[in-house]
Scaffold this active site. Structure first.
Site, mmCIF file in Angstrom:
data_model
loop_
_atom_site.group_PDB
_atom_site.id
_atom_site.type_symbol
_atom_site.label_atom_id
_atom_site.label_comp_id
_atom_site.label_asym_id
_atom_site.label_seq_id
_atom_site.Cartn_x
_atom_site.Cartn_y
_atom_site.Cartn_z
ATOM 1 C CG HIS A 1 18.522 44.791 1.465
ATOM 2 N ND1 HIS A 1 18.275 44.505 0.139
ATOM 3 C CD2 HIS A 1 17.731 43.949 2.167
ATOM 4 C CE1 HIS A 1 17.366 43.544 0.049
ATOM 5 N NE2 HIS A 1 17.022 43.188 1.276
ATOM 6 C CG ASP B 1 19.521 46.580 -2.252
ATOM 7 O OD1 ASP B 1 20.092 46.162 -1.234
ATOM 8 O OD2 ASP B 1 18.691 45.906 -2.913
HETATM 9 C C1 UDX Z 1 17.112 39.937 4.334
HETATM 10 C C2 UDX Z 1 16.338 38.717 3.789
HETATM 11 O O1 UDX Z 1 15.448 38.222 4.765
HETATM 12 C C3 UDX Z 1 17.322 37.646 3.369
HETATM 13 O O2 UDX Z 1 16.600 36.511 2.896
HETATM 14 C C4 UDX Z 1 18.192 38.198 2.268
HETATM 15 O O3 UDX Z 1 19.117 37.216 1.873
HETATM 16 C C5 UDX Z 1 18.896 39.460 2.756
HETATM 17 O O4 UDX Z 1 17.948 40.424 3.252
HETATM 18 P P1 UDX Z 1 17.783 39.134 6.875
HETATM 19 O O5 UDX Z 1 16.538 38.338 6.951
HETATM 20 O O6 UDX Z 1 17.958 40.244 7.797
HETATM 21 O O7 UDX Z 1 18.027 39.627 5.360
HETATM 22 O O8 UDX Z 1 18.942 38.050 7.064
HETATM 23 P P2 UDX Z 1 20.486 38.105 6.712
HETATM 24 O O9 UDX Z 1 20.729 38.172 5.242
HETATM 25 O O10 UDX Z 1 21.076 36.948 7.414
HETATM 26 O O11 UDX Z 1 21.018 39.478 7.350
HETATM 27 C C6 UDX Z 1 20.962 39.669 8.744
HETATM 28 C C7 UDX Z 1 22.192 40.467 9.150
HETATM 29 O O12 UDX Z 1 21.994 40.892 10.488
HETATM 30 C C8 UDX Z 1 23.473 39.626 9.118
HETATM 31 O O13 UDX Z 1 24.517 40.369 8.502
HETATM 32 C C9 UDX Z 1 23.804 39.391 10.592
HETATM 33 O O14 UDX Z 1 25.209 39.407 10.861
HETATM 34 C C10 UDX Z 1 23.135 40.575 11.251
HETATM 35 N N1 UDX Z 1 22.711 40.239 12.629
HETATM 36 C C11 UDX Z 1 21.726 39.337 12.857
HETATM 37 C C12 UDX Z 1 23.370 40.893 13.659
HETATM 38 O O15 UDX Z 1 24.284 41.682 13.411
HETATM 39 N N2 UDX Z 1 22.977 40.630 14.938
HETATM 40 C C13 UDX Z 1 21.984 39.757 15.219
HETATM 41 O O16 UDX Z 1 21.685 39.570 16.404
HETATM 42 C C14 UDX Z 1 21.334 39.071 14.161
#
Ligand code: UDX
Length: 469
Positions: free
Chosen positions: A23, A125
């Site tokens: 977020h 948010d």
């Molecule tokens: C959470 C919820 O789990 C997801 O379902 C919702 O859509 C958004 O909030 P998350 O699970 O962290 O998100 O997944 P995602 O939405 O893919 O966000 C992860 C972020 O971390 C991405 O922007 C990705 O670029 C970043 N990331 C991930 C990194 O910068 N480095 C990494 O090694 C892994």
């Protein structure tokens, strides 16, 4: 907006993400976008997130882009681990309104002790609709940046109908029935709906039900990607702004200005191990499998092993993000015999600059949980996906990625090494169609964010007009 405006006369946006990595990142991109258009920014995190960003050296303050923070009321957490989702949700709804209200009151007002231009809008948010009352009290627009896809938003908004249709709990044999009672959704099964319920009664469905109280709702999506859903929402609520992919729009909008927006920060709460990019440079084009399950998904040690052996046995080089807290209740550990087998072929990090990895020519496929940020970043990179969705909006993002957008293949729930190996080989060796569709969607995303005629560029212009009131 001229960037030569003096600081005092700049419009001042207060940006408040929900305190989770998935977020914070899109909100920081939106804040950088507005900053590149001449807004003064106050970016407000909880103390926990702020400290993690500083520790990971992921943010830089500027005179007109400042960070503030407030206590979340939760007990301190050990380094590198994540806060409990349910406790955080409860703390958000019980403890955040008062400190946020007093922080906003200190910003630039006559009685404020923080010298800055007066606040002219608040963007929070979607999980924090209570911030709308703060905006109303000071008489400025209060908008929401919704953290998921538009399809997930609609599914959350109509979640209450599941009860009316006696689908809670879902009766046996109904999981695969097609949902025909949510506006804009097509070819979605009951099993794809965000069926998450937090024990304390807090759940994203409640926030979605309140979202229309905001002056506007902003999505990190674009018209051609989710046209049916955007049409369905706009028929009920006109102030919707699809301005994604945010990073693409930021790249095409920010003229570099006083501080090229890229220097404000990555917003990663873990230190990014950028050396993985060097390793990727040593690999052939289109030869590497990239695996990452976002910042919140956890798995069992057995699932980790099944994934690991399956990817290892596919014989393709791979870059895998294994966060310190990826395995439930213990630190993730791969057996020595596997580490020996993958020597030189597998590169494991705890966190990486994901967008740069996805843009790297050596990466061919992304094994992902379908978090919305990862899905948008994959589309922006023209990268096909192997999908292993876990909770909330991830199943419906997976359904759309595989069935509607044609850029993904779903891995079944039960993770088994032979099936993992088979699917990786399938996409690496016969995935041309997926790749072609992913590249087509990348082009459509570029069109949406290009110049002044792209849909996201035009929606951004409308958003700024609404923010300036
Ligand atoms: C959470 C919820 O789990 C997801 O379902 C919702 O859509 C958004 O909030 P998350 O699970 O962290 O998100 O997944 P995602 O939405 O893919 O966000 C992860 C972020 O971390 C991405 O922007 C990705 O670029 C970043 N990331 C991930 C990194 O910068 N480095 C990494 O090694 C892994």
């Amino acid at each position: 907006m001229a960037s030569t405006t003096t600081t005092d006369s700049k419009p001042h946006a207060v940006c408040i993400p929900y305190p989770l990595q998935g977020h914070v990142k899109p909100m920081l991109k939106l804040a950088q976008l507005l900053h590149s258009l001449g807004f003064y920014i106050t970016f407000v995190n909880t103390d926990f997130i702020h400290d993690r960003l500083l520790k990971a050296a992921s943010i830089t303050c500027f005179a007109d882009f400042r960070f503030e923070s407030f206590p979340d009321g939760l007990p301190p957490c050990s380094d590198d681990s994540s806060q409990d989702g349910y406790l955080l949700s409860e703390a958000c709804h019980s403890n955040f309104l008062d400190p946020l209200r007093s922080l906003v009151a200190r910003l630039g007002s006559r009685h404020g002790d923080i010298s800055c231009p007066p606040v002219t809008c608040i963007i929070a948010d979607g999980m924090m609709p209570f911030t709308i009352t703060i905006a109303e009290q000071i008489g400025v627009p209060g908008m929401l940046l919704w953290p998921t896809s538009v399809c997930a938003f609609m599914a959350l908004k109509y979640h209450h109908l599941l009860k009316e249709k006696e689908l809670v709990p879902v009766p046996e044999g109904q999981l695969d029935s097609i949902v025909e009672w949510i506006p804009g959704l097509k070819d979605v099964r009951v099993r794809d709906l965000p069926l998450v319920h937090a024990p304390n009664g807090l759940s994203p469905m409640r926030e979605a039900a309140q979202a229309f109280k905001a002056s506007g709702i902003i999505f990190n999506s674009f018209n051609t990607l989710e046209q049916d859903l955007l049409d369905a929402i706009s028929s009920m609520y006109p102030s919707v702004y699809a301005i994604g992919p945010l990073q693409m729009l930021l790249n095409s909008t920010s003229s570099g200005g006083e501080h090229p927006e890229s220097v404000i920060g990555s917003s990663s709460i873990w230190k990014e191990e950028a050396q993985c990019l060097q390793w990727l440079h040593s690999k052939e084009p289109n030869s590497v499998v990239y695996i990452s399950f976002g910042s919140r998904v956890t798995m069992t040690q057995q699932q980790l092993l099944e994934f690991a052996w399956g990817i290892c046995n596919s014989n393709y080089p791979f870059l895998w993000v294994i966060r310190p807290d990826l395995v439930k209740g213990r630190s993730a550990r791969l057996p020595p015999e596997l580490l020996e087998t993958i020597e030189g072929r597998g590169f494991i990090v705890s966190w990486c600059p994901q967008e740069q990895v996805l843009d790297h020519p050596s990466v061919r496929v992304f094994i992902t949980h379908c978090g919305w940020n990862s899905t948008v970043e994959s589309i922006s990179a023209g990268m096909p996906m192997i999908c292993w969705p876990c909770h909330c909006d991830q199943p419906i993002n997976c359904r759309y990625s595989c069935r509607k957008w044609g850029i993904g293949m779903e891995m079944g729930n039960g993770i088994e090494r032979d099936a993992v190996e088979k699917l990786v080989r399938e996409v690496m060796e016969r995935g041309e169609k997926l790749k072609q569709r992913a590249v087509e969607w990348k082009k459509l995303a570029e069109e949406a964010t290009s110049g002044n005629s792209g849909s996201s560029s035009m929606n951004l212009k409308k958003l700024v007009e609404a923010l300036l009131g």
